[in-house]
Design a protein around this motif. Structure first.
Motif, PDB file in Angstrom:
ATOM      1  N   SER A   1       0.679  -1.203  -0.051  1.00 36.01           N
ATOM      2  CA  SER A   1       0.031   0.031   0.002  1.00 36.01           C
ATOM      3  C   SER A   1       0.785   1.186   0.003  1.00 36.01           C
ATOM      4  N   GLU A   2       0.313   2.350  -0.666  1.00 34.71           N
ATOM      5  CA  GLU A   2       1.244   3.718  -0.682  1.00 34.71           C
ATOM      6  C   GLU A   2       1.317   4.223   0.776  1.00 34.71           C
TER       7      GLU A   2
ATOM      8  N   LEU B   1       4.548   3.481   2.511  1.00 37.27           N
ATOM      9  CA  LEU B   1       5.690   4.110   2.070  1.00 37.27           C
ATOM     10  C   LEU B   1       6.240   5.175   3.146  1.00 37.27           C
TER      11      LEU B   1
ATOM     12  N   HIS C   1       8.489   6.299  -7.848  1.00 38.30           N
ATOM     13  CA  HIS C   1       7.110   7.034  -7.518  1.00 38.30           C
ATOM     14  C   HIS C   1       7.230   8.301  -7.955  1.00 38.30           C
TER      15      HIS C   1
ATOM     16  N   VAL D   1       2.102  10.297   1.948  1.00 37.65           N
ATOM     17  CA  VAL D   1       1.618  10.162   0.486  1.00 37.65           C
ATOM     18  C   VAL D   1       0.159  11.038   0.470  1.00 37.65           C
TER      19      VAL D   1
ATOM     20  N   GLY E   1      -1.388   9.951  -4.100  1.00 35.25           N
ATOM     21  CA  GLY E   1      -0.481   8.886  -4.950  1.00 35.25           C
ATOM     22  C   GLY E   1       0.813   9.510  -5.166  1.00 35.25           C
TER      23      GLY E   1
ATOM     24  N   LEU F   1       4.188  11.009  -3.250  1.00 34.20           N
ATOM     25  CA  LEU F   1       4.994  10.758  -2.202  1.00 34.20           C
ATOM     26  C   LEU F   1       5.490  12.251  -1.990  1.00 34.20           C
TER      27      LEU F   1
END
Length: 177
Positions: A105-106, A109, A139, A160, A163, A165
């Motif tokens: 999952s983002e 991150l 990303h 995030v 979508g 970063l």
């Protein structure tokens, strides 16, 4: 009684072969109709193994011992239970636990360290490479501090947003290399 043992032996073998060869086909054809029966211990491999061992042990106890019929049945059932438990804890459960996913999952991150691959302007977007699992993923990123970050700079993912970063330059302390 021997006919029951032979039937269980061949029935268990047939069930194992059919479930191995046609398991995916039947599962997709039935579209999850029997998913409510999915208890961990009632795995087809465990059931087929238990039935097969019951039949095989019964045949062996009947042909190679002078015990009474009740003793044959009892020992066959106990053998089937023991082998089923061994199959479940020795094979089925470890294989279920070993399934790994490369998906992420983002949101996971945040806090990860990455490297700028496409320079980040003070306002705008660039690209950051972050190590996830056994591989690297690229990303779209923007500077959290609104500073220019050159290619090759080490950054930490702050958060995030939609979508993208949001990263900040990683300040390494002396001795951390």
């Amino acid at each position: 009684m021997e006919a029951l043992y032979w039937g269980c032996l061949f029935g268990g073998i047939l069930f194992a072969v059919v479930s191995v060869l046609l398991g995916d086909v039947l599962s997709s054809a039935m579209d999850g109709v029997l998913d409510f029966l999915s208890f961990d211990f009632f795995n087809p491999m465990v059931i087929a193994g238990g039935i097969t061992v019951f039949g095989g042990a019964g045949i062996m106890f009947t042909q190679y011992t002078n015990m009474a019929a009740g003793a044959h049945v009892t020992l066959s059932i106990l053998s089937a239970i023991v082998v089923s438990i061994l199959v479940y804890f020795g094979y089925v459960r470890p294989m279920e636990n070993s399934e790994n996913s490369t998906g992420f999952s983002e949101k996971e991150l945040a806090g990860r360290i990455g490297t700028v691959t496409v320079p980040l302007p003070a306002e705008g977007f660039g690209e950051v490479m972050v190590r996830v699992g056994a591989g690297n993923t690229a990303h779209i990123a923007s500077s959290f501090d609104h500073k220019i970050l050159p290619a090759g700079a080490r950054v930490v993912v702050i958060d995030v947003v939609e979508g993208v970063l949001r990263v900040s330059e990683l300040e390494e302390r002396k001795g951390d290399e």
